[in-house]
Write an enzyme that holds these catalytic residues in place. Sequence first.
Site, PDB file in Angstrom:
ATOM      1  N   LYS A  22       0.834  -1.212   0.000  1.00 57.30           N
ATOM      2  CA  LYS A  22       0.000   0.000   0.000  1.00 57.30           C
ATOM      3  C   LYS A  22       0.866   1.258   0.000  1.00 57.30           C
ATOM      4  CE  LYS A  22      -1.493   1.521   4.113  1.00 57.30           C
ATOM      5  NZ  LYS A  22      -1.196   2.901   4.529  1.00 57.30           N
ATOM      6  N   ASN A  23       1.877   1.273   0.872  1.00 62.27           N
ATOM      7  CA  ASN A  23       2.661   2.505   1.040  1.00 62.27           C
ATOM      8  C   ASN A  23       3.626   2.762  -0.115  1.00 62.27           C
ATOM      9  OD1 ASN A  23       1.250   3.046   3.316  1.00 62.27           O
ATOM     10  ND2 ASN A  23       2.869   2.433   4.749  1.00 62.27           N
ATOM     11  N   ARG A  92      -4.245  10.589   4.649  1.00 63.40           N
ATOM     12  CA  ARG A  92      -3.172  11.588   4.672  1.00 63.40           C
ATOM     13  C   ARG A  92      -2.281  11.530   3.442  1.00 63.40           C
ATOM     14  NH1 ARG A  92      -1.377  14.192   8.826  1.00 63.40           N
ATOM     15  NH2 ARG A  92       0.645  14.051   7.826  1.00 63.40           N
ATOM     16  N   CYS A 116      -4.097  12.854  13.167  1.00 67.53           N
ATOM     17  CA  CYS A 116      -4.757  11.564  13.015  1.00 67.53           C
ATOM     18  C   CYS A 116      -4.502  10.765  14.281  1.00 67.53           C
ATOM     19  CB  CYS A 116      -4.286  10.825  11.771  1.00 67.53           C
ATOM     20  SG  CYS A 116      -2.733  10.024  11.949  1.00 67.53           S
ATOM     21  N   ARG A 121       1.164  14.588  13.172  1.00 70.71           N
ATOM     22  CA  ARG A 121       1.586  14.375  11.783  1.00 70.71           C
ATOM     23  C   ARG A 121       1.480  15.620  10.905  1.00 70.71           C
ATOM     24  NH1 ARG A 121      -0.670   8.775   9.586  1.00 70.71           N
ATOM     25  NH2 ARG A 121       1.161   8.858   8.274  1.00 70.71           N
ATOM     26  N   PRO A 122       2.274  16.642  11.193  1.00 73.05           N
ATOM     27  CA  PRO A 122       2.248  17.832  10.336  1.00 73.05           C
ATOM     28  C   PRO A 122       2.857  17.563   8.956  1.00 73.05           C
ATOM     29  CG  PRO A 122       3.945  18.039  12.032  1.00 73.05           C
ATOM     30  CD  PRO A 122       3.234  16.743  12.287  1.00 73.05           C
ATOM     31  N   VAL A 123       2.690  18.523   8.036  1.00 75.52           N
ATOM     32  CA  VAL A 123       3.298  18.385   6.699  1.00 75.52           C
ATOM     33  C   VAL A 123       4.278  19.531   6.450  1.00 75.52           C
ATOM     34  CG1 VAL A 123       1.488  16.989   5.626  1.00 75.52           C
ATOM     35  CG2 VAL A 123       1.267  19.474   5.625  1.00 75.52           C
ATOM     36  N   ASP A 124       4.843  20.069   7.533  1.00 73.76           N
ATOM     37  CA  ASP A 124       5.736  21.218   7.387  1.00 73.76           C
ATOM     38  C   ASP A 124       6.960  20.916   6.515  1.00 73.76           C
ATOM     39  OD1 ASP A 124       6.297  19.500   9.566  1.00 73.76           O
ATOM     40  OD2 ASP A 124       7.658  20.958  10.460  1.00 73.76           O
ATOM     41  N   ASP A 306       5.475   0.606  11.642  1.00 72.40           N
ATOM     42  CA  ASP A 306       4.257  -0.058  11.166  1.00 72.40           C
ATOM     43  C   ASP A 306       4.165  -1.522  11.612  1.00 72.40           C
ATOM     44  OD1 ASP A 306       3.507   2.296  10.023  1.00 72.40           O
ATOM     45  OD2 ASP A 306       3.978   1.729   7.972  1.00 72.40           O
ATOM     46  N   ILE A 328       8.891   7.096  16.315  1.00 76.85           N
ATOM     47  CA  ILE A 328       8.448   7.817  15.109  1.00 76.85           C
ATOM     48  C   ILE A 328       7.170   8.617  15.367  1.00 76.85           C
ATOM     49  CG2 ILE A 328       7.843   7.602  12.647  1.00 76.85           C
ATOM     50  CD1 ILE A 328      10.644   6.546  13.178  1.00 76.85           C
ATOM     51  N   ARG A 398      -8.068  -0.775   5.094  1.00 79.73           N
ATOM     52  CA  ARG A 398      -7.235   0.235   4.427  1.00 79.73           C
ATOM     53  C   ARG A 398      -5.897  -0.362   4.003  1.00 79.73           C
ATOM     54  NH1 ARG A 398      -6.834   5.741   7.590  1.00 79.73           N
ATOM     55  NH2 ARG A 398      -5.583   6.047   5.737  1.00 79.73           N
TER      56      ARG A 398
HETATM   57  C1  EPZ Z   1       4.549   6.907   6.048  1.00 84.29           C
HETATM   58  O1  EPZ Z   1       3.809   7.971   6.613  1.00 84.29           O
HETATM   59  C2  EPZ Z   1       3.639   5.732   6.001  1.00 84.29           C
HETATM   60  N1  EPZ Z   1       2.483   6.056   5.156  1.00 84.29           N
HETATM   61  C3  EPZ Z   1       3.203   5.341   7.405  1.00 84.29           C
HETATM   62  O2  EPZ Z   1       2.426   4.171   7.321  1.00 84.29           O
HETATM   63  C4  EPZ Z   1       4.450   5.037   8.227  1.00 84.29           C
HETATM   64  O3  EPZ Z   1       4.080   4.768   9.560  1.00 84.29           O
HETATM   65  C5  EPZ Z   1       5.402   6.237   8.200  1.00 84.29           C
HETATM   66  O4  EPZ Z   1       5.706   6.595   6.818  1.00 84.29           O
HETATM   67  C6  EPZ Z   1       6.725   5.984   8.902  1.00 84.29           C
HETATM   68  O5  EPZ Z   1       7.362   4.890   8.331  1.00 84.29           O
HETATM   69  C7  EPZ Z   1       2.603   5.981   3.840  1.00 84.29           C
HETATM   70  O6  EPZ Z   1       3.648   5.663   3.296  1.00 84.29           O
HETATM   71  C8  EPZ Z   1       1.396   6.293   3.032  1.00 84.29           C
HETATM   72  P1  EPZ Z   1       6.691  10.327   7.904  1.00 84.29           P
HETATM   73  P2  EPZ Z   1       4.344   9.463   6.542  1.00 84.29           P
HETATM   74  O7  EPZ Z   1       6.562  11.577   7.125  1.00 84.29           O
HETATM   75  O8  EPZ Z   1       5.049   9.658   5.255  1.00 84.29           O
HETATM   76  C9  EPZ Z   1       6.758  13.676  11.336  1.00 84.29           C
HETATM   77  C10 EPZ Z   1       0.638   2.736   7.914  1.00 84.29           C
HETATM   78  O9  EPZ Z   1       0.194   2.202   8.971  1.00 84.29           O
HETATM   79  N2  EPZ Z   1       6.605  14.655  10.234  1.00 84.29           N
HETATM   80  O10 EPZ Z   1       7.888   9.474   7.672  1.00 84.29           O
HETATM   81  O11 EPZ Z   1       3.209  10.353   6.869  1.00 84.29           O
HETATM   82  C11 EPZ Z   1       5.544  12.780  11.487  1.00 84.29           C
HETATM   83  O12 EPZ Z   1       4.545  13.400  12.264  1.00 84.29           O
HETATM   84  C12 EPZ Z   1       1.109   4.165   7.905  1.00 84.29           C
HETATM   85  O13 EPZ Z   1       0.678   2.138   6.824  1.00 84.29           O
HETATM   86  C13 EPZ Z   1       6.662  15.999  10.531  1.00 84.29           C
HETATM   87  O14 EPZ Z   1       6.803  16.417  11.694  1.00 84.29           O
HETATM   88  O15 EPZ Z   1       5.374   9.448   7.743  1.00 84.29           O
HETATM   89  C14 EPZ Z   1       6.156  11.556  12.138  1.00 84.29           C
HETATM   90  O16 EPZ Z   1       6.287  11.778  13.505  1.00 84.29           O
HETATM   91  C15 EPZ Z   1       0.811   4.939   9.119  1.00 84.29           C
HETATM   92  N3  EPZ Z   1       6.554  16.908   9.495  1.00 84.29           N
HETATM   93  C16 EPZ Z   1       7.548  11.474  11.493  1.00 84.29           C
HETATM   94  O17 EPZ Z   1       7.803  12.783  10.977  1.00 84.29           O
HETATM   95  C17 EPZ Z   1       6.396  16.508   8.202  1.00 84.29           C
HETATM   96  O18 EPZ Z   1       6.289  17.370   7.311  1.00 84.29           O
HETATM   97  C18 EPZ Z   1       7.688  10.483  10.340  1.00 84.29           C
HETATM   98  O19 EPZ Z   1       6.597  10.675   9.436  1.00 84.29           O
HETATM   99  C19 EPZ Z   1       6.362  15.136   7.909  1.00 84.29           C
HETATM  100  C20 EPZ Z   1       6.476  14.225   8.947  1.00 84.29           C
END
Ligand code: EPZ
Length: 419
Positions: A22-23, A92, A116, A121-124, A306, A328, A398
């Site tokens: 999926k990811n 997301r 969530c 989980r910000p997107v900054d 995960d 994480i 999902r």
């Molecule tokens: C991906 O999410 C996966 N989703 C998640 O899988 C997975 O848990 C995660 O990576 C970590 O491996 C998909 O690939 C669709 P991150 P993502 O950006 O990309 C913080 C599942 O169960 N962060 O690596 O959203 C964030 O809050 C899901 O299949 C910021 O602060 O994860 C987290 O604490 C859930 N600012 C950390 O970084 C940002 O702009 C890592 O998040 C982006 C992230």
Amino acid sequence: MDQIVIEGGNRLSGKIPVSGAKNAALPLMAACLLSDKPLTLTNLPQLADISTMSQLLEQHGVQIDASNGAAVFDAADVDNTVAPYDLVRRMRASVLVLGPLVARFGEAKVSLPGGCAIGTRPVDLHIQGLEHLGAEIDLDGGYVTASAPNGLTGGKFIFPFVSVGATENLMMAATLAKGETVLSNVAREPEVTDLAECLVAMGSKIDGIGSDTLAIQGVDTLNSAEHSVVGDRIEAGTYAMAAAITDGDVELAGVKAEHLDAVFRALADAGLEIGKTYDGVSVRLGKGGLKGVDVMTEPFPGFPTDLQAQIMALMSVADGAAMITETIFENRFMHVPELARMGANVNVHGASALVRGVDRLTGAEVMATDLRASSSLILAALAAMGETVVRRVYHLDRGYERIEEKLAACGAVIRREKE
Ligand code: EPZ
């Protein structure tokens, strides 16, 4: 709403086909927006999140033709660069359209996803990274608007910490930026590598794939390509633990063992015997039984967040104690109270959970709170004495394709019914 009912205590034995990840699939689908030529994806799993991403792409104007095990995504006639709240809040990963849209069309307006269940989980980082590529960003009314009327320009961006989604968004955007982009401290997850390989097949120039630094030479346009989605290491890891928790013996077909190195190291320490097969791995519990092992989640190649909930279910019936630390996400222990309802002995202290193994779990009515929490409850139920009812299984749908069917084929007594 559906619920899953499991009669615990049955050994799993057999072969489980692992689906496409999926990811990996979600960013690959978003990548179709980078080109006016079709992108064909095979090994795409049939999951709720994949349908949501399809709906999002279709409302942008992408034509999708899914037949014969392949889906063709044709983004020649994209006529809308807005990703609405209604779809983004459901998933997301919708934010992954931001980079491709602004790179190809010079504009994109994407709803901010909000928090969530597993954390804020910000997107900054997605936003800061695009600014480094010359996009003007405006946040207003719950939307992020990115504009680059003359196109993006290559730049340097050092991620302050590893983000899978931001790496994917920026890598996609950089493929169409003018000149070179260097992204440092990027995520190295196999799903990121899978996306990079697909982008290269589309004509992108990317160096450093699989390392922590990517150098991307922008090109004017990308071409059509065909790509097979990498096998789902998280699904495979979940089923490996299902085998262990039932004292079973399964073969997982369609996954690369090296994507699970850290997981298999932990599982081997816990007493599992893991062997490579020609297209996957075989897993069984060794004669010494299950032992407690400490685990800390980390970005790849570390132990994946995960699979944290699932290993907690496994450790809850291991001999001895296990310290499980989540680094994480700040709120990814919501399965703990539900596991406790089945008799697990878990104490959470900040980011760590101390799991003291118990002799036996007992069936109960439990509630899934997020995708991986759901699968940990399924694992616990497979081992528990008596019947477990897992409610809110839409979370499970999902991310796990045909989970009841795959488990039942190996001897699990499991059924889906209406609540
Ligand atoms: C991906 O999410 C996966 N989703 C998640 O899988 C997975 O848990 C995660 O990576 C970590 O491996 C998909 O690939 C669709 P991150 P993502 O950006 O990309 C913080 C599942 O169960 N962060 O690596 O959203 C964030 O809050 C899901 O299949 C910021 O602060 O994860 C987290 O604490 C859930 N600012 C950390 O970084 C940002 O702009 C890592 O998040 C982006 C992230």
